[in-house]
Design a protein around this motif. Structure first.
Motif, PDB file in Angstrom:
ATOM      1  N   PRO A   5       0.965  -1.088  -0.041  1.00 13.77           N
ATOM      2  CA  PRO A   5      -0.146  -0.160  -0.103  1.00 13.77           C
ATOM      3  C   PRO A   5       0.916   1.340  -0.050  1.00 13.77           C
ATOM      4  O   PRO A   5       2.008   1.271   0.773  1.00 13.77           O
ATOM      5  N   LEU A  54      -7.266  -8.445   6.882  1.00 14.94           N
ATOM      6  CA  LEU A  54      -7.264  -7.025   7.091  1.00 14.94           C
ATOM      7  C   LEU A  54      -5.716  -6.661   7.121  1.00 14.94           C
ATOM      8  O   LEU A  54      -5.319  -5.733   6.616  1.00 14.94           O
ATOM      9  N   ALA A  55      -4.812  -7.698   7.964  1.00 18.27           N
ATOM     10  CA  ALA A  55      -3.561  -7.365   8.310  1.00 18.27           C
ATOM     11  C   ALA A  55      -2.747  -7.357   6.685  1.00 18.27           C
ATOM     12  O   ALA A  55      -1.995  -6.602   6.513  1.00 18.27           O
ATOM     13  N   ASP A  58      -3.216  -4.304   4.996  1.00 13.90           N
ATOM     14  CA  ASP A  58      -2.428  -3.191   5.632  1.00 13.90           C
ATOM     15  C   ASP A  58      -1.022  -3.121   5.285  1.00 13.90           C
ATOM     16  O   ASP A  58      -0.341  -2.181   5.062  1.00 13.90           O
ATOM     17  N   ARG A 165      -9.503   4.014   1.658  1.00 11.58           N
ATOM     18  CA  ARG A 165      -8.250   4.807   1.608  1.00 11.58           C
ATOM     19  C   ARG A 165      -8.495   6.114   1.532  1.00 11.58           C
ATOM     20  O   ARG A 165      -7.866   7.061   2.275  1.00 11.58           O
ATOM     21  N   ARG A 170      -8.858   3.127   6.687  1.00 17.39           N
ATOM     22  CA  ARG A 170      -7.627   2.138   6.876  1.00 17.39           C
ATOM     23  C   ARG A 170      -6.483   3.241   6.554  1.00 17.39           C
ATOM     24  O   ARG A 170      -6.217   3.854   5.763  1.00 17.39           O
ATOM     25  N   PRO A 171      -5.265   2.568   7.151  1.00 20.25           N
ATOM     26  CA  PRO A 171      -5.071   1.417   8.008  1.00 20.25           C
ATOM     27  C   PRO A 171      -5.042   1.704   9.370  1.00 20.25           C
ATOM     28  O   PRO A 171      -5.057   0.920  10.407  1.00 20.25           O
ATOM     29  N   LEU A 172      -5.180   2.987   9.761  1.00 18.53           N
ATOM     30  CA  LEU A 172      -4.690   3.687  10.957  1.00 18.53           C
ATOM     31  C   LEU A 172      -6.324   3.847  12.053  1.00 18.53           C
ATOM     32  O   LEU A 172      -5.862   4.558  12.846  1.00 18.53           O
ATOM     33  N   SER A 173      -7.273   3.342  11.503  1.00 19.99           N
ATOM     34  CA  SER A 173      -8.615   3.713  12.299  1.00 19.99           C
ATOM     35  C   SER A 173      -8.349   2.829  13.500  1.00 19.99           C
ATOM     36  O   SER A 173      -8.062   1.777  13.459  1.00 19.99           O
TER      37      SER A 173
ATOM     38  N   GLY B  30      -2.208  -5.998  15.092  1.00 19.09           N
ATOM     39  CA  GLY B  30      -2.912  -5.890  14.106  1.00 19.09           C
ATOM     40  C   GLY B  30      -3.003  -6.903  13.329  1.00 19.09           C
ATOM     41  O   GLY B  30      -4.062  -7.080  12.527  1.00 19.09           O
ATOM     42  N   TYR B  59       3.058  -2.436  15.004  1.00 20.01           N
ATOM     43  CA  TYR B  59       2.436  -2.691  14.066  1.00 20.01           C
ATOM     44  C   TYR B  59       2.033  -1.470  13.118  1.00 20.01           C
ATOM     45  O   TYR B  59       2.497  -1.549  11.948  1.00 20.01           O
ATOM     46  N   LEU B  63       3.948  -0.390   9.316  1.00 19.36           N
ATOM     47  CA  LEU B  63       3.144  -0.304   8.137  1.00 19.36           C
ATOM     48  C   LEU B  63       3.615   0.380   6.999  1.00 19.36           C
ATOM     49  O   LEU B  63       4.487   1.632   7.006  1.00 19.36           O
ATOM     50  N   PRO B  64       3.503  -0.111   5.529  1.00 22.95           N
ATOM     51  CA  PRO B  64       4.370   0.530   4.508  1.00 22.95           C
ATOM     52  C   PRO B  64       4.101   1.833   4.220  1.00 22.95           C
ATOM     53  O   PRO B  64       5.138   2.977   3.749  1.00 22.95           O
ATOM     54  N   GLU B  65       2.782   2.411   4.795  1.00 16.76           N
ATOM     55  CA  GLU B  65       2.515   3.816   4.264  1.00 16.76           C
ATOM     56  C   GLU B  65       3.249   4.629   5.411  1.00 16.76           C
ATOM     57  O   GLU B  65       3.401   5.660   4.911  1.00 16.76           O
TER      58      GLU B  65
END
Lengths: 173, 122
Positions: A5, A54-55, A58, A165, A170-173, B30, B59, B63-65
């Motif tokens: 992502p 989900l993981a 992410d 997105r 996601r992904p940090l919610s 996660g 986690y 994350l990639p982002e």
């Protein structure tokens, strides 16, 4: 190699459609005669499967949910123009009785077309301005039609990923 | 060993192999289903004013982002954001860089504030 992502570059998405044999399926539904204990275990297994998916979304690490030795169909997506997204969001937020309101399934398909750059195993996708949509450049409607013939869930699922997105869910919610 | 490794947030694989699943769930891992109810997700020290963390910081930081934005921020600080992004940066990228930079500054400020005043300094 799977593109993880990204907020700037293209990234790869995968579908959990039942027509995607390379992604591990959720546990099969239980019969009506299942015991409470079996139902509890089944619910736990489904939760674990969903968490793995989900993981994978992410982190871009799809190995744990991929059937060994198989390659899932890869949908390569790019960022959607923020101005276009604002227009879509604005129309999707209109009251239900408004003619210009966009239904959520239309939004999913539209975002799918706007974001899509390629599908593994397919010919190159020629993105073109679509007069039906303010000449926004996107994948042709025929791609959606083709995928819908396989399983309409695919376009909605990938479109919803794009939406999540854009909406910052996601992904940090 | 770095402080990051000390905190066991540098390597999710290592954590997964050494920490029981239930404990990881309580820590907001996660990779596992989210538990209902109150978790013991690590929260930043006093002075942090953002929303509560809902997932393990390790986690999140892996994350990639998040890594992408951290890398772009390094270039952004030297005026090279366009080169780092391979073109004009997306609006979201710049927003995230600003958020991350603000948090870095807040962390620096916290580290330089004496503990008696609520900071993390000596």
């Amino acid at each position: 190699m799977i593109k993880p992502p990204s907020l700037q570059r293209t990234w790869d998405a995968f579908t959990t459609s039942k027509h995607e044999p390379a992604i591990i399926r959720p546990p099969a539904d239980l019969g009506g005669d299942a015991t409470q204990e079996q139902r509890d275990q089944h619910a736990k297994d489904v939760d674990e499967w969903a968490a793995k998916i989900l993981a994978a979304r992410d982190t871009g690490q799809w190995g744990p949910v991929t059937v060994e030795g198989q390659q899932p169909t890869r949908f390569t997506l790019d960022q959607v123009n923020p101005e276009v997204w604002r227009e879509i969001h604005s129309r999707a937020s209109l009251p239900d009785d408004c003619e210009r309101k966009l239904d959520r399934l239309v939004v999913y398909a539209l975002l799918f077309r706007l974001a899509l750059r390629g599908i593994s195993g397919w010919d190159r996708i020629e993105r073109q301005p679509d007069p039906a949509w303010s000449n926004w450049t996107m994948a042709p409607l025929s791609v959606v039609a083709h995928l819908d013939a396989v399983d309409p869930f695919i376009v909605s699922e990938i479109g919803l990923l794009v939406l999540a997105r854009l909406a910052g869910e996601r992904p940090l919610s | 060993m770095s402080q990051r490794a000390d905190l066991a947030i540098a390597d999710c694989g290592k954590c997964m192999s050494s920490t029981p699943a239930l404990q990881r769930q309580h820590l907001g891992c996660g990779y596992l289903p989210r538990l209902k109810g109150r978790l013991s997700v690590w929260q930043p020290p006093s002075g942090y004013k953002g929303p509560d963390l809902t997932a393990c910081a390790g986690y999140t930081a892996n994350l990639p982002e998040v890594i992408e934005i951290a890398k772009i921020r390094l270039h952004w600080k030297h005026g090279n954001v366009t080169a780092a992004c391979g073109g004009p940066p997306q609006d979201d990228v710049l927003d995230c860089v600003l958020i991350l930079d603000g948090e870095y500054n807040a962390l620096d400020q916290w580290r330089m504030t004496p503990a008696k005043d609520g900071g993390g300094g000596g």
